[in-house]
Write an enzyme that holds these catalytic residues in place. Structure first.
Site, short mmCIF file in Angstrom:
data_model
loop_
_atom_site.label_atom_id
_atom_site.label_comp_id
_atom_site.label_asym_id
_atom_site.label_seq_id
_atom_site.Cartn_x
_atom_site.Cartn_y
_atom_site.Cartn_z
N ILE A 20 0.87 -1.42 0.51
CA ILE A 20 -0.32 -0.02 -0.35
C ILE A 20 0.79 1.30 -0.20
O ILE A 20 0.23 2.51 -0.22
CB ILE A 20 -0.78 0.10 1.62
N TYR A 156 -1.24 -7.42 16.61
CA TYR A 156 -1.67 -6.58 15.87
C TYR A 156 -3.39 -6.35 16.06
O TYR A 156 -3.61 -4.83 15.48
CB TYR A 156 -2.10 -7.63 14.42
N LYS A 160 -3.61 -1.74 16.36
CA LYS A 160 -4.06 -0.98 14.94
C LYS A 160 -5.07 -0.70 15.80
O LYS A 160 -6.04 0.88 15.51
CB LYS A 160 -4.39 -1.67 14.29
#
Length: 270
Positions: A20, A156, A160
């Site tokens: 990305i 994670y 996040k």
């Protein structure tokens, strides 16, 4: 509504050597931004710069750690030396480390450092300049995991969530002073992180895994406004709403998915 025109602006994209980040850096370069390409992968950063320059854009590679206190300071110094004051910061670098409760202390520490503290450290450095100049844009690549959760990946998921929470705090604190904060929360994206996720790949691709270029295009479109959440997968908004309005039902659904994962692992282990 605030908009941001990348043309001529100094922008920094972290984690821009691949995935990305590389797509986002390329899209910003195509819109005329002067792009600082940051990544631990020096070769990846150079590839992204070469692609931007081949397309007629302007970019410079800044290989190094974009998470540590010294690394963030060095990156900002490099950007300012190359292109002047930074107008936008795309905090894209992220890591997914550890599975279940077996995730080690070092994996939790790295996840917190890269997925949360990198944003905190960048904001500390950027805010004084932006408050003085009257504005700036801080875009965090979080994840749908930051609004929902990611099975098997507690470090994670937790970090996040932290990334989204910090972005929310920044927006609530500084938006009246011209600083726009946005959080990009895609679900499955065709990157190395997805292909290395094992049995999770099928779940993360449930609503079609997008290409990095599709996510980058959504981010670029969102720069025309100041909406906080950027959701490349539109279904994530429905999941997020369901989680908030009937949390127990949502958790039951997630647990059913976990049971499918458990069954898949048992089949693989046989």
């Amino acid at each position: 509504m605030s908009s941001f025109d990348p043309a001529g602006a100094c922008v920094v994209v972290t984690g821009a050597g691949n995935g990305i980040g590389a797509a986002l850096a390329g899209a910003l370069g195509a819109r005329g931004a002067r792009v600082v390409v940051a990544d631990l992968d020096a070769a990846g950063a150079e590839r992204t710069v070469a692609a931007i320059e081949a397309a007629g854009g302007t970019a410079v590679a800044a290989p190094g750690d974009a998470a540590s206190v010294d690394g963030v300071a060095a990156l900002i110094a490099t950007a300012r030396t190359a292109f002047g004051p930074i107008q936008a910061w795309f905090a894209n670098a992220g890591v997914d480390r550890g599975r279940g409760l077996a995730a080690g202390e070092d994996e939790w520490a790295l996840s917190l450092d890269v997925n949360v503290m990198a944003h905190v450290r960048a904001a500390r450095e950027l805010m004084p300049q932006w408050l003085e100049s009257g504005g700036g844009r801080f875009v965090v690549t979080a994840s749908a995991a930051g609004l929902l959760t990611m099975l098997e990946a507690p470090a994670y998921s937790v970090t996040k969530h932290g990334a989204v929470a910090f972005a929310e705090w920044l927006s609530a604190t500084y938006r009246h002073r011209g600083i726009v904060v946005q959080a990009v929360c895609p679900q499955g994206v065709q990157t190395r992180m997805l292909t290395e996720s094992g049995p999770l790949e099928e779940i993360l691709s449930r609503d079609a895994a997008l290409t990095p270029e599709q996510v980058a295009a959504d981010v670029l479109a969102a720069l025309d406004g100041d909406e906080f959440l950027i959701l490349p997968h539109s279904d994530v908004a429905d999941y997020y709403r369901a989680r908030a309005t009937d949390t127990d039902r949502w958790l039951s659904g997630m647990n059913r998915l976990q049971q499918k994962l458990d069954a898949a692992k048992e089949t693989t282990d046989v």
